[in-house]
Design a protein around this motif. Structure first.
Motif, PDB file in Angstrom:
ATOM      1  N   ASP A  39      -3.606 -10.853  14.542  1.00  0.00           N
ATOM      2  CA  ASP A  39      -3.927 -11.984  15.052  1.00  0.00           C
ATOM      3  C   ASP A  39      -5.377 -11.701  14.518  1.00  0.00           C
ATOM      4  N   LEU A  40      -5.173 -12.570  12.974  1.00  0.00           N
ATOM      5  CA  LEU A  40      -7.469 -12.351  13.228  1.00  0.00           C
ATOM      6  C   LEU A  40      -8.145 -13.309  14.354  1.00  0.00           C
ATOM      7  N   GLU A  41      -7.066 -14.901  14.524  1.00  0.00           N
ATOM      8  CA  GLU A  41      -8.095 -15.331  15.359  1.00  0.00           C
ATOM      9  C   GLU A  41      -8.124 -14.928  16.731  1.00  0.00           C
ATOM     10  N   ALA A  42      -7.296 -14.258  17.176  1.00  0.00           N
ATOM     11  CA  ALA A  42      -7.725 -13.659  18.878  1.00  0.00           C
ATOM     12  C   ALA A  42      -8.507 -12.034  18.744  1.00  0.00           C
ATOM     13  N   GLN A  43      -8.264 -11.452  17.214  1.00  0.00           N
ATOM     14  CA  GLN A  43      -8.692  -9.655  17.538  1.00  0.00           C
ATOM     15  C   GLN A  43     -10.208 -10.235  17.341  1.00  0.00           C
ATOM     16  N   VAL A  44     -10.720 -10.578  16.080  1.00  0.00           N
ATOM     17  CA  VAL A  44     -11.973 -10.705  15.838  1.00  0.00           C
ATOM     18  C   VAL A  44     -12.994 -12.008  17.293  1.00  0.00           C
ATOM     19  N   PRO A  45     -14.136 -11.041  17.667  1.00  0.00           N
ATOM     20  CA  PRO A  45     -14.360 -12.038  18.753  1.00  0.00           C
ATOM     21  C   PRO A  45     -15.056 -12.847  18.601  1.00  0.00           C
ATOM     22  N   GLY A  49     -22.736  -8.660  21.050  1.00  0.00           N
ATOM     23  CA  GLY A  49     -23.633  -7.880  20.447  1.00  0.00           C
ATOM     24  C   GLY A  49     -25.424  -9.477  20.303  1.00  0.00           C
ATOM     25  N   GLY A  50     -24.954 -10.006  20.745  1.00  0.00           N
ATOM     26  CA  GLY A  50     -25.906 -11.027  20.365  1.00  0.00           C
ATOM     27  C   GLY A  50     -25.472 -12.257  19.204  1.00  0.00           C
ATOM     28  N   TRP A  51     -24.267 -12.041  18.296  1.00  0.00           N
ATOM     29  CA  TRP A  51     -23.903 -13.361  17.240  1.00  0.00           C
ATOM     30  C   TRP A  51     -23.132 -13.440  17.864  1.00  0.00           C
ATOM     31  N   VAL A  52     -23.105 -15.222  17.900  1.00  0.00           N
ATOM     32  CA  VAL A  52     -21.996 -16.396  18.234  1.00  0.00           C
ATOM     33  C   VAL A  52     -21.956 -17.548  17.171  1.00  0.00           C
ATOM     34  N   ILE A  53     -20.843 -18.180  16.960  1.00  0.00           N
ATOM     35  CA  ILE A  53     -20.032 -18.670  16.005  1.00  0.00           C
ATOM     36  C   ILE A  53     -21.669 -19.364  15.470  1.00  0.00           C
ATOM     37  N   ALA A 128     -22.167   3.785   1.925  1.00  0.00           N
ATOM     38  CA  ALA A 128     -21.772   4.032   3.200  1.00  0.00           C
ATOM     39  C   ALA A 128     -22.306   3.443   4.068  1.00  0.00           C
ATOM     40  N   LEU A 129     -21.257   2.984   5.038  1.00  0.00           N
ATOM     41  CA  LEU A 129     -22.113   2.747   6.388  1.00  0.00           C
ATOM     42  C   LEU A 129     -20.975   3.295   7.469  1.00  0.00           C
ATOM     43  N   THR A 130     -22.381   3.888   8.297  1.00  0.00           N
ATOM     44  CA  THR A 130     -22.179   4.783   9.389  1.00  0.00           C
ATOM     45  C   THR A 130     -22.575   4.056  10.619  1.00  0.00           C
ATOM     46  N   LEU A 131     -21.076   3.945  11.281  1.00  0.00           N
ATOM     47  CA  LEU A 131     -20.364   3.758  12.484  1.00  0.00           C
ATOM     48  C   LEU A 131     -19.934   4.674  13.468  1.00  0.00           C
ATOM     49  N   GLN A 132     -21.176   4.359  14.847  1.00  0.00           N
ATOM     50  CA  GLN A 132     -20.748   5.790  16.130  1.00  0.00           C
ATOM     51  C   GLN A 132     -20.564   6.837  15.102  1.00  0.00           C
ATOM     52  N   GLY A 133     -21.411   7.668  14.052  1.00  0.00           N
ATOM     53  CA  GLY A 133     -20.727   8.773  13.402  1.00  0.00           C
ATOM     54  C   GLY A 133     -20.005   9.222  12.209  1.00  0.00           C
ATOM     55  N   ARG A 209     -22.185  -2.915  12.629  1.00  0.00           N
ATOM     56  CA  ARG A 209     -21.703  -1.924  13.258  1.00  0.00           C
ATOM     57  C   ARG A 209     -21.759  -2.850  15.240  1.00  0.00           C
ATOM     58  N   SER A 210     -22.821  -3.721  15.011  1.00  0.00           N
ATOM     59  CA  SER A 210     -22.499  -4.527  16.211  1.00  0.00           C
ATOM     60  C   SER A 210     -20.860  -4.342  16.243  1.00  0.00           C
ATOM     61  N   LEU A 211     -20.557  -5.117  15.458  1.00  0.00           N
ATOM     62  CA  LEU A 211     -18.444  -5.688  16.368  1.00  0.00           C
ATOM     63  C   LEU A 211     -18.028  -4.443  16.312  1.00  0.00           C
ATOM     64  N   TYR A 212     -17.762  -3.770  15.380  1.00  0.00           N
ATOM     65  CA  TYR A 212     -17.260  -2.090  15.057  1.00  0.00           C
ATOM     66  C   TYR A 212     -17.134  -1.442  17.228  1.00  0.00           C
ATOM     67  N   SER A 213     -19.107  -1.859  17.578  1.00  0.00           N
ATOM     68  CA  SER A 213     -19.132  -1.338  19.065  1.00  0.00           C
ATOM     69  C   SER A 213     -18.117  -1.489  20.141  1.00  0.00           C
ATOM     70  N   VAL A 214     -17.957  -3.020  19.541  1.00  0.00           N
ATOM     71  CA  VAL A 214     -16.907  -3.917  20.925  1.00  0.00           C
ATOM     72  C   VAL A 214     -15.525  -4.432  20.536  1.00  0.00           C
ATOM     73  N   PHE A 215     -15.116  -3.744  19.435  1.00  0.00           N
ATOM     74  CA  PHE A 215     -13.990  -4.518  18.792  1.00  0.00           C
ATOM     75  C   PHE A 215     -12.563  -2.974  19.560  1.00  0.00           C
ATOM     76  N   ASP A 216     -11.607  -4.022  20.167  1.00  0.00           N
ATOM     77  CA  ASP A 216     -10.564  -3.481  20.216  1.00  0.00           C
ATOM     78  C   ASP A 216     -10.150  -2.059  20.209  1.00  0.00           C
ATOM     79  N   THR A 217     -10.112  -1.069  20.837  1.00  0.00           N
ATOM     80  CA  THR A 217      -9.669   0.034  19.775  1.00  0.00           C
ATOM     81  C   THR A 217      -7.980   0.287  19.690  1.00  0.00           C
ATOM     82  N   ASN A 218      -7.178  -0.417  20.449  1.00  0.00           N
ATOM     83  CA  ASN A 218      -5.951  -0.622  20.020  1.00  0.00           C
ATOM     84  C   ASN A 218      -5.915  -1.493  18.300  1.00  0.00           C
ATOM     85  N   PHE A 219      -7.092  -1.986  17.327  1.00  0.00           N
ATOM     86  CA  PHE A 219      -6.542  -2.670  16.065  1.00  0.00           C
ATOM     87  C   PHE A 219      -8.461  -2.339  15.379  1.00  0.00           C
TER      88      PHE A 219
END
Length: 230
Positions: A39-45, A49-53, A128-133, A209-219
């Motif tokens: 569910d893209l609308e619900a799962q993407v915050p 991290g300081g980013w707003v719509i 390549a983009l490094t994301l938390q190692g 990186r900011s989005l990845y760090s807060v993304f629901d780990t289930n998805f």
């Protein structure tokens, strides 16, 4: 004497194998049916991290006729623009498809979408983009039209694997096809306007990186893939 590149041979063999697999195995088990619904609308915050719509800028959209065909291809799409405190903006576009088993059903490459809108598109190659190692495979482009310069970063996922169009995607299609499975997946694209190339890609990296760090780990793996350790 004609020299044949090893990569071309591998690509040819993969395409042949995929064709044979599609004919003989006829995958029918949809991976999407066995996992929580995307569910893209619900799962993407909306904020992180300081980013707003920011609703003042909308990512490039396909023409109506192209959009009609995309609606048949994709299960869901999402287009948003985010802004940080410094006034920098990132346009996010995600296209999700429950069937990534062939080139006919796979998500479309941004190169084609932008070119269809009259943009000149230059590829800067894979990176390549490094994301938390971890290393996430990405493709970088520069789209230009008149005075508008839009640096672009994108990747695709096949189930929970991050890859790029070409041999990487074909091998993933083959792997699932041989298991009798139809994998889902998505195109994940970010872009910016109003910044020079170097600054744009730096902001895009910070955004991802900011989005990845807060993304629901289930998805998270289904959006960013299970990237390989550095």
């Amino acid at each position: 004497m004609i020299r044949i590149r090893p990569a071309a041979v591998v690509m040819f063999l993969a395409m042949c194998a995929l064709s044979v697999s599609a004919e003989n195995f006829k995958p029918s088990e949809r991976v999407a049916d066995q996992k929580p619904k995307i569910d893209l609308e619900a799962q993407v915050p909306l904020e992180f991290g300081g980013w707003v719509i920011d609703r003042s800028i909308i990512p490039i959209a396909p023409s109506p006729d192209v959009q009609a065909s995309l609606d048949e291809l994709y299960s869901a799409t999402l287009a948003r623009t985010y802004r940080n405190a410094a006034g920098q903006r990132v346009m996010l576009s995600i296209a999700y498809g429950s069937d990534q088993s062939s080139e006919a059903t796979a998500v479309h490459r941004p190169e084609f979408c932008y070119s269809a809108q009259g943009f000149r598109v230059n590829s800067l190659g894979e990176s390549a983009l490094t994301l938390q190692g971890y290393n996430l495979p990405i493709q970088r482009l520069i789209a230009s039209q008149g005075q508008r310069l839009e640096p672009i970063t994108y990747w695709i996922t096949i189930d929970e694997e991050a890859t790029l169009p070409g041999i990487g995607r074909k091998l993933e299609q083959l792997r699932y096809g041989l298991q009798g499975k139809i994998a889902d997946g998505m195109l994940f694209r970010v872009s910016t306007v109003g910044l020079d190339e170097a600054a744009a890609f730096k902001v895009q990296e910070e955004f991802v990186r900011s989005l990845y760090s807060v993304f629901d780990t289930n998805f998270r793996n289904r959006y960013f893939g299970t990237a390989k350790k550095t």
